[in-house]
Scaffold this motif. Structure first.
Motif, PDB file in Angstrom:
ATOM      1  N   PHE A 163      -8.209  21.371  55.332  1.00 46.05           N
ATOM      2  CA  PHE A 163      -7.313  21.912  54.313  1.00 46.05           C
ATOM      3  C   PHE A 163      -6.666  23.221  54.779  1.00 46.05           C
ATOM      4  CE2 PHE A 163      -9.866  19.712  50.744  1.00 46.05           C
ATOM      5  CZ  PHE A 163      -9.074  18.586  50.864  1.00 46.05           C
TER       6      PHE A 163
ATOM      7  N   GLY B 195      -9.899  32.498  54.668  1.00 47.16           N
ATOM      8  CA  GLY B 195      -8.582  32.798  55.227  1.00 47.16           C
ATOM      9  C   GLY B 195      -7.493  33.157  54.232  1.00 47.16           C
ATOM     10  N   ALA B 196      -7.875  33.746  53.091  1.00 46.71           N
ATOM     11  CA  ALA B 196      -6.836  34.260  52.207  1.00 46.71           C
ATOM     12  C   ALA B 196      -6.097  35.367  52.944  1.00 46.71           C
ATOM     13  CB  ALA B 196      -7.447  34.813  50.926  1.00 46.71           C
ATOM     14  N   LEU B 197      -4.786  35.466  52.706  1.00 49.01           N
ATOM     15  CA  LEU B 197      -3.967  36.363  53.505  1.00 49.01           C
ATOM     16  C   LEU B 197      -3.682  37.659  52.785  1.00 49.01           C
ATOM     17  CD1 LEU B 197      -1.557  33.540  54.508  1.00 49.01           C
ATOM     18  CD2 LEU B 197      -3.167  34.660  56.035  1.00 49.01           C
TER      19      LEU B 197
ATOM     20  N   TYR C 279      -0.509  39.270  53.365  1.00 50.98           N
ATOM     21  CA  TYR C 279       0.938  39.309  53.127  1.00 50.98           C
ATOM     22  C   TYR C 279       1.455  37.886  52.984  1.00 50.98           C
ATOM     23  CZ  TYR C 279       5.938  40.061  53.985  1.00 50.98           C
ATOM     24  OH  TYR C 279       7.295  40.084  53.889  1.00 50.98           O
ATOM     25  N   VAL C 280       1.881  37.532  51.794  1.00 50.62           N
ATOM     26  CA  VAL C 280       2.469  36.222  51.548  1.00 50.62           C
ATOM     27  C   VAL C 280       3.775  36.460  50.799  1.00 50.62           C
ATOM     28  CG1 VAL C 280       2.156  33.960  50.493  1.00 50.62           C
ATOM     29  CG2 VAL C 280       0.174  35.213  51.308  1.00 50.62           C
TER      30      VAL C 280
ATOM     31  N   PHE D   8       5.953  34.414  49.515  1.00 41.00           N
ATOM     32  CA  PHE D   8       6.504  33.348  48.668  1.00 41.00           C
ATOM     33  C   PHE D   8       5.442  32.895  47.668  1.00 41.00           C
ATOM     34  CE2 PHE D   8       4.712  31.727  52.561  1.00 41.00           C
ATOM     35  CZ  PHE D   8       3.843  30.739  52.120  1.00 41.00           C
TER      36      PHE D   8
ATOM     37  N   SER E 265       2.385  24.276  45.979  1.00 38.17           N
ATOM     38  CA  SER E 265       1.415  23.199  45.897  1.00 38.17           C
ATOM     39  C   SER E 265       0.048  23.729  46.279  1.00 38.17           C
ATOM     40  CB  SER E 265       1.819  22.061  46.839  1.00 38.17           C
ATOM     41  OG  SER E 265       1.206  22.258  48.099  1.00 38.17           O
TER      42      SER E 265
ATOM     43  N   PHE F 284      -1.654  23.074  48.606  1.00 32.09           N
ATOM     44  CA  PHE F 284      -1.896  23.129  50.040  1.00 32.09           C
ATOM     45  C   PHE F 284      -1.179  24.295  50.707  1.00 32.09           C
ATOM     46  CE2 PHE F 284      -3.049  19.033  48.591  1.00 32.09           C
ATOM     47  CZ  PHE F 284      -4.254  18.817  49.247  1.00 32.09           C
TER      48      PHE F 284
ATOM     49  N   GLU G 233      -0.611  28.359  51.599  1.00 36.56           N
ATOM     50  CA  GLU G 233      -1.470  29.522  51.834  1.00 36.56           C
ATOM     51  C   GLU G 233      -1.263  30.517  50.700  1.00 36.56           C
ATOM     52  OE1 GLU G 233       0.154  30.016  55.805  1.00 36.56           O
ATOM     53  OE2 GLU G 233      -1.919  30.007  56.527  1.00 36.56           O
TER      54      GLU G 233
END
Lengths: 285, 314
Positions: free
Chosen positions: A133, A216-218, A220-221, A223, A227, A229, A231
């Motif tokens: 995933f 693995g949550a980030l 800097y995202v 957007f 869905s 799936f 990040e």
């Protein structure tokens, strides 16, 4: 001093000790919330809630962080609530009281006490790598589901236990099957307690950061996820990122984001309280 | 009264719905331009700022940045799970091996400098500077339990105990400081107050008259009024860290370069090479903007040349 007097003294002393303890807890909470409000309240505006992260503290916002938190909460509820309630019903209503059952019981209680980072490592191996995933919302939600399942199961079981046997017997007496009894009598009667368990569990999930960092949550995202799936990042990640920055303006942003996180938790608890009171009133035996 | 049952049904339905979406998504993933970056939290502010500016130019390319730390980031990088790794130190032997095993070829590019500042409390009247030897005497593993008083560092200083503050042992900052001062990366005395959050160190040093500590100079610049900076003497006179002294190399040995590592595989995607070019050509102005020190112009040009040579060589 007579014995009676001593006892009365102890009695009233205990009362004041109790009041002092309660006030201490409340005062700490009050100081914390006050401090956060003073630091962060002025920073909250519409732009803060609808902006992407930025290097300029005054332009930075929490859009991706709070939407990530909302996604995670939604998905986690969808996965953990049916599983947890179903498992609770099975263990309480169907499971035989055997040695195996008591072993399972002890271990569910143990699971509730395992540090969350261990669940993160489990999630990393199973959901991120084996099931492939990646560091996606679904991997995070599945991991948090594992984390809160024991709380929901225990809550459900306790709530079902509290339903009087006479109610079940009356239902059987009228010719209802076991499932009919559970569905029409036991579950509605236990709903208040079950809901309390769920809210406690979700409130825990909302503040968890460690297992999400592991999977693995980030940080800097730019957007909003479309869905399960995609990040993601979550509010606690964003808060930690901001409070460890050197610039003071980012600390203010952190305080403001904490207010939003607290608000989400309070609203959730409020909804639960409201629903519980509403349902409890309807039940008349 | 039906509510719990309703809840149960709805969630089961939603669950099956969310499972059904999987197929559709895998197909669209390849079409969109994604750049996955992970690694050091020290380099994060620079990369974040670059990504923010890049988004203005290329709004349909999604750049995501994680903060697993330099080491944690390299683990993912060498498995092919990220395109670029932010690193606050050079890649280690063991990580080179891991990348070989994973079949990942890469290029390391310097993007900025960071100065490590040595700080004492504002009320400290006796410290005018530290020499590198004095810092070594304070921080080396053998000092634990033995070197505890100011007058053991320099005989003219008071006969009172000092306390030490430093970044957590998992951080690249700690690795770099110990390498530069003690001579061996990751080797120091253990009896100091460590925190992953440098703002905690700032508070600790500001509130403790006998404190000695170190962290990235950006944290000092934001807290000048509550901390006292101790210049460092490497034998050529005491030097304070600043944009100038870090850039011209006179603040040695406590200025360090920070890097990005780019995988060759990822460069096959046009959006990644576009991003790296954008990064290198804007790194100088962005670095200063977020509190770091820009590469000297000459060095910046040679990093760009190094990247172009690598990109051509694939």
């Amino acid at each position: 001093m007579s014995k009676l007097k001593t006892n009365r003294l102890i009695d009233s002393a205990f009362k004041y000790v109790g009041i002092a303890c309660t006030l201490f807890g409340l005062a700490m909470l009050g100081i914390f919330i006050g401090d956060i409000l003073i630091k962060g309240l002025m920073r909250i505006d519409w732009d803060f809630i609808t902006s992407l992260p930025s290097r300029k503290a005054s332009k930075a916002g929490i859009l991706t962080a709070w939407t990530g938190t909302a996604w995670i909460l939604g998905l986690t509820s969808i996965i953990a609530i049916p599983l947890g309630i179903s498992a609770g019903i099975y263990l309480e209503e169907y499971g035989k009281k055997s040695r195996l059952a008591s072993l399972i019981e002890v271990n569910i209680a143990n699971l509730a006490g395992i540090p969350s980072i261990i669940y993160g490592l489990l999630g990393l191996e199973i959901f991120v790598r084996v099931l492939n995933f990646g560091g996606s919302l679904i991997a995070g939600a599945l991991t948090l589901s594992l984390l809160i399942l024991p709380i929901i199961i225990v809550g459900t079981r306790e709530a079902i236990k509290a339903v009087p046997t006479s109610l079940r017997e009356a239902s059987y007496g009228l010719g209802a099957t076991k499932w009919q009894t559970i569905w029409h009598q036991v579950l509605p009667a236990a709903s208040g307690g079950i809901l309390t368990g769920i809210i406690l569990a979700l409130s825990r999930a909302i503040g968890e950061t460690a297992p999400l960092i592991v999977i693995g949550a980030l940080a800097y995202v730019p957007f909003v996820a479309h869905s399960p799936f995609d990040e993601f990042t979550v509010l606690p990640m964003q808060i930690f990122n901001w409070v460890s920055r050197p610039q003071h303006e980012f600390l203010v942003n952190g305080a403001a984001a904490i207010i939003i996180l607290l608000l989400i938790t309070f609203v959730m608890n409020g909804i639960a309280l409201y629903l519980r009171n509403k349902w409890q009133k309807k039940i008349k035996w | 009264m039906n509510s719990v049952r309703g809840l149960l049904l709805i969630t089961v339905l939603l669950f099956s719905f969310s499972c059904g979406q999987k197929e559709a998504n895998n197909a669209s993933e390849k079409l969109s331009g994604d750049i996955r970056i992970d690694g050091s939290s020290t380099v994060y502010p620079i990369t974040e700022a670059i990504a923010e500016e890049f988004r203005v130019k290329q709004p349909s390319i999604n750049v995501t940045i994680g903060v697993s730390g330099t080491g944690g980031g390299f683990k993912k990088f060498c498995r092919g799970e990220s395109d670029i790794n932010d690193a606050s130190r050079l890649i280690k032997e063991s990580e080179v091996g891991a990348c070989q095993e994973g079949g990942i070829k890469y290029v390391g590019l310097k993007v900025a400098y960071d100065g490590l500042a040595v700080l004492v409390n504002k009320e400290n009247t006796w410290v005018d500077h530290f020499t590198v030897e004095e810092l070594k005497k304070i921080w080396e593993p053998a000092a634990q339990g033995k070197i505890t008083k100011w007058n053991q560092i320099r005989s003219t200083w008071p006969n009172t105990e000092f306390t030490l503050y430093g970044p957590g042992v998992a951080s690249g900052t700690y690795d770099y400081f110990t390498e530069a001062i003690v001579g061996k990366s990751g080797s120091s005395r253990g009896d100091f107050t460590a925190s992953e959050d440098d703002n905690v160190l700032v508070k600790g040093i500001a509130g403790d008259k006998n404190a000695i500590g170190f962290f990235g100079m950006a944290y000092y610049e934001e807290n000048m009024e509550i901390l006292k900076l101790a210049p460092v003497d490497n034998g050529k006179g005491a030097v304070s860290p600043s944009q100038e002294t870090v850039m011209n190399g006179s603040y040695a040995p406590l200025s360090r370069p920070v890097f990005i590592y780019v995988s060759e595989e990822a460069l096959k995607k046009p959006e990644v090479s576009e991003f790296v070019r954008f990064y290198l050509s804007n790194a100088r102005s962005i670095a200063t903007d977020v509190g770091y020190v820009a590469l000297p112009e000459q060095e910046s040009k040679s990093e760009i040349a190094k990247f172009e040579a690598f990109a051509k060589g694939q």
